[in-house]
Write a protein that holds these residues in place. Structure first.
Motif, PDB file in Angstrom:
ATOM      1  N   LYS A   8      -8.184  -7.610  -6.137  1.00 38.36           N
ATOM      2  CA  LYS A   8      -8.042  -8.066  -4.761  1.00 38.36           C
ATOM      3  C   LYS A   8      -9.411  -8.097  -4.099  1.00 38.36           C
ATOM      4  N   HIS A  59       0.857  -1.190   0.000  1.00 37.24           N
ATOM      5  CA  HIS A  59       0.000   0.000   0.000  1.00 37.24           C
ATOM      6  C   HIS A  59       0.892   1.238   0.000  1.00 37.24           C
ATOM      7  N   HIS A  92      -1.173 -13.370   2.604  1.00 40.24           N
ATOM      8  CA  HIS A  92      -0.826 -13.363   4.032  1.00 40.24           C
ATOM      9  C   HIS A  92      -0.902 -14.747   4.701  1.00 40.24           C
TER      10      HIS A  92
HETATM   11 ZN   LIG Z   1      -2.802  -5.300   2.201  1.00 39.84          ZN
END
Ligand SMILES: [Zn+2]
Length: 396
Positions: free
Chosen positions: A182, A28, A286
């Motif tokens: 996403k 980001h 993640h």
């Molecule tokens: Zn992220």
């Protein structure tokens, strides 16, 4: 490990990964202005809640990584107290600090998810181009959040009957500009996604309810209805397949908006199976603490990729253990590097340095016990660091 080293010369680096090229496949923007003491502390945690009184975030694994690896880049000794670190940071200014951190991170390509907004409107984040401009020769690409596309469609659409098609059309259009999609459906409805798209009658009814709710609340639309979330996800699958885009899906830990057990990637199994053969590749972001489940899905399904980012930053010196578990089953051609850095440029540096060190330790141990050839370990490191992302996102 030397006290002053920020991840440069590392005696545990047995296979030579100090200069491993990295593509950050999910990150980001950073704050363009200064970060107050409390803002800095909040951004060192994934919580979303303010830092409790009496807690020093510089004592967390990530805080210690910042003190050890970032302080020398500001001309300070490693492990200086947080106060001294922040004072020096203010002295140098946000742009200088960001350039130092990002350059030292050694990342040449950033895939920037622009869907996560700044903590407050008065503290803007860098755009993808502004982020890339901080590092000589770096480039950035935009990752588009599909739920934001649906929310913008809802803000614009007049009739509920038009909304399902508007979401589909807007995603098809967005796919022509983005490098990836996403989804944050883990946060909004959990990952137990049905194996087929909801029928149009249910989507129309949910659209009517949502538009009525938006009209009465006068707040910006926020997509939380499971039927509409599933509709949006399936529209994204179709648009991504047509445009050849990968679809990143948040899994594993996140802030207080998330219910952790609903973000277990194995809940996605029916969806993963249903998507197989449709020409879209899924990237499980993640994953931690469910990185073994994610690795299993990548091991089983050839269209599943796994991202080792975020956890590496937050577990600090335990990163080799986590990365070793990723590598138990995940094929090396489908494991990806990212930092998931947000707000603080330090998180790029710590994410990259911890990752290089952890990967070197894990692959080095495979070589040391004779399980892997050194050449194979080096090739795997290059794949995981950048080649996999370059091929997946076609950013040659
Ligand atoms: Zn992220």
């Amino acid at each position: 490990v030397r006290e002053t080293d920020h991840g440069g010369q590392d005696p545990t680096d047995m296979i030579g990964l100090t200069d491993l090229p990295l593509i950050d496949q999910h990150c980001h923007g950073v704050l363009t202005g200064p970060a107050s003491t409390s803002r800095f502390a909040d951004l060192l945690a994934e919580s979303g809640l303010p830092t409790p009184a009496g807690v020093d975030r510089f004592d967390s694994q990530l805080g210690r990584a910042v003190r050890r690896r970032c302080a020398p880049l500001l001309g300070l000794g490693a492990h200086v107290p947080g106060r001294a670190y922040l004072a020096r940071r203010d002295e140098l200014g946000a742009a200088d600090v960001a350039a130092r951190m990002l350059t030292a991170a050694g990342i040449d390509t950033f895939l920037v998810d622009t869907g996560l907004r700044s903590p407050t409107p008065s503290e803007p984040l860098t755009t993808p181009d502004e982020l890339a401009a901080l590092v000589t020769g770096a480039r950035a690409f935009e990752v588009t959040r599909i739920e934001s596309v649906a929310e913008r469609a809802a803000a614009r659409t007049r009739g509920a009957d038009d909304l399902p098609e508007a979401i589909e059309a807007d995603l098809a259009d967005a796919a022509t500009r983005a490098v990836a999609f996403k989804s944050i459906i883990a946060y909004r409805a959990g990952l137990d996604v049905p194996a087929k798209a909801p029928d149009l009658a249910s989507v129309r009814k949910a659209s009517r309810d949502w538009l009525a709710q938006i009209a009465s609340s006068r707040r910006a639309p926020r997509l939380t209805d499971p039927v509409l979330l599933h509709h949006t996800l399936w529209c994204a699958v179709r648009a991504a397949a047509t445009a050849g885009l990968p679809l990143q899906i948040h899994t594993g830990f996140g802030d207080t908006d998330l219910t952790l057990h609903d973000s277990d990637p194995s809940l996605l199994t029916a969806f993963v199976r249903a998507v197989h053969g449709r020409g879209v590749r899924l990237v499980l972001l993640h994953c931690y603490p469910y990185h073994r489940q994610a690795g299993y899905l990548a091991y089983t399904y050839p269209h599943v990729y796994v991202d080792a980012g975020l956890a590496v930053n937050h577990v600090g010196p335990r990163a080799p253990a986590v990365l070793a578990e990723f590598l138990e089953l995940t094929p090396v051609e489908r494991l990806l590097f990212s930092t998931d850095a947000y707000g603080l440029p330090e998180l790029y540096l710590t994410g990259a340095a911890l990752f290089r060190q952890a990967l070197g330790a894990v692959l080095g141990a495979f070589v040391a016990d004779g399980s892997w050839l050194l050449a194979d370990a080096r090739r795997a490191a290059r794949r995981i660091g950048s080649t996999n992302a370059r091929e997946l996102y076609r950013i040659g």
